[in-house]
Design a protein around this motif. Structure first.
Motif: not given
Length: 403
Positions: A139, A142, A190, A192, A230, A232, A247-249, A264, A268
């Motif tokens: 993190r 990033q 970005n 999300l 980009k 998430t 980026d996987r959460i 996030h 975004s």
């Protein structure tokens, strides 16, 4: 996008996965890139510098000073000349050093001198990758603007099965090629994406959930990456493997998803809320498994926070917010109501009445309604094709085209 004459530095760390760099180097040279390889001393124990020097057509650099040639390897010069630096395989040790500014090798000095994009491709055992210290360092990296090439899922050197495998050379090549492409319509954006179900715990064994597989959300995340965003991806519990280059959460409950989205949301440009979030959750969660005793059993529930409505009140004019609705009756009317109440730019409607649509299928049939009440119906397609249709609407939306 051609990689011809691009100066690409590959920083190789001490991992068994270092053998993959030979193939990656060949792929990059075939694309006419100029490849300069830097290795840690530990990396040279896994693959010889001679092998990588032969494949790259350049001397491999390990130390600041080469006693054989009497030449000084100027880390500042290397960092400034690079068009892209790839750290692969990136070990937990080197990731920790890069994240915390520890400069004890030519490799780390070049990283700290870089003015170009830096991509980091981790490779390590499952438990090392999942460790909170490693995830915190990821993190941090990033947050500095570095991009992570997510490790793959499969059999690891230890014999364990799970995340930690270095991405395949072809996947890394695609990631590098996309980064240089000026034609990608969502480059610099970005995104999300939420996907999958949430599980609301009743006790340590049982939960309240739904049948969402996450396939639609994962397909959307993958397509957004392909268009240059980009991404998430905030995912509830699924059996799906994470798409590359995002980026996987991972979350479980509605509350965990809410926290991740809030964290996030403000960064975004595009927010795609495709997850099937539970509307209710148990007021109390038993600490031990509830035994079957009574003929009837009741659980007191409370409403979860409506994530979509919550962020809808905070959405700016420069953010594109997309919601999903799965309905069983009066589908269009319910979708329009949700669209307006939650301040969406458009909503993607599925009907449970449509064969081949809905949860746990590989196909979907959607209707898209925008805030001006324009309705666009699509035929039954694979979820990958549906994702392309939806992303085309995203690319063409005035919020993004006028920005």
């Amino acid at each position: 996008m051609s990689l011809a004459k691009k100066n690409i530095v590959i920083a190789v760390c001490g991992s068994i996965a270092a053998y993959k760099i030979a193939h990656l180097t060949r792929l990059l040279v075939k694309e006419k890139a100029n490849v300069q390889i830097i290795m840690t001393k530990e990396a040279a124990e896994f693959i010889t510098p001679l092998t990588l020097s032969t494949l790259s057509n350049n001397p491999v650099l390990i130390d600041y000073f080469d006693p054989k040639t009497g030449e000084w390897n100027n880390h500042v010069h290397i960092g400034l000349q690079a068009d892209l630096i790839l750290v692969a395989p990136a070990t937990a040790n080197t990731i920790g050093k890069l994240a915390n500014g520890i400069c004890d090798s030519l490799l780390t000095a070049v990283y700290l001198s870089a003015k170009c994009p830096v991509f980091i491709a981790p490779a390590m055992d499952l438990d090392m990758w999942k460790h909170p210290s490693t995830q915190n360092n990821i993190r941090l990296l990033q947050s500095y603007g570095n991009r992570i090439i997510h490790p793959g899922n499969g059999e690891l050197a230890s014999g364990l099965i799970g995340e930690g495998r270095l991405a395949e050379p072809e996947e890394i090549l695609d990631f590098i090629t996309q980064s240089f492409s000026p034609q990608l319509p969502l480059k610099g954006r970005n995104a999300l994406v939420t996907a999958g179900p949430t599980y609301e715990a009743i006790d340590p064994v049982r939960f309240i959930g739904n049948h969402s597989s996450g396939k639609m959300g994962y397909a959307l995340a993958k397509q957004l990456v392909a268009l240059g965003a980009k991404v998430t991806l905030i995912s509830g519990p699924t059996a799906l493997e994470a798409p590359q280059n995002l980026d996987r959460i991972q979350v479980t409950s509605a509350h965990e998803m809410l926290e991740a989205v809030v964290q996030h949301f403000s960064q975004s440009d595009i927010i795609v809320m495709s997850a099937a979030v539970a509307d209710y959750t148990p007021i109390e969660v038993a600490s031990q498994k509830i035994k079957k005793k009574e003929d009837q059993f009741s659980i007191a529930l409370k409403k979860t926070t409506d994530i979509l409505a919550s962020i809808g009140t905070k959405k700016t004019e420069k953010q594109l917010l997309i919601g999903f609705a799965l309905e069983t009756n009066n589908e269009v009317e319910h979708a329009k109501d949700k669209l307006m109440r939650k301040n969406l730019d458009f909503i993607v409607l599925n009907s449970m009445q449509d064969k081949g649509a809905g949860f746990a299928t590989d196909t979907n049939k959607v209707t898209v309604i925008d805030r001006f009440q324009h309705i666009q119906e699509f035929t039954l397609k694979s979820k990958e094709e549906v994702a392309k249709d939806i992303c085309q609407l995203i690319v063409q939306h005035p919020i993004l085209t006028q920005k």
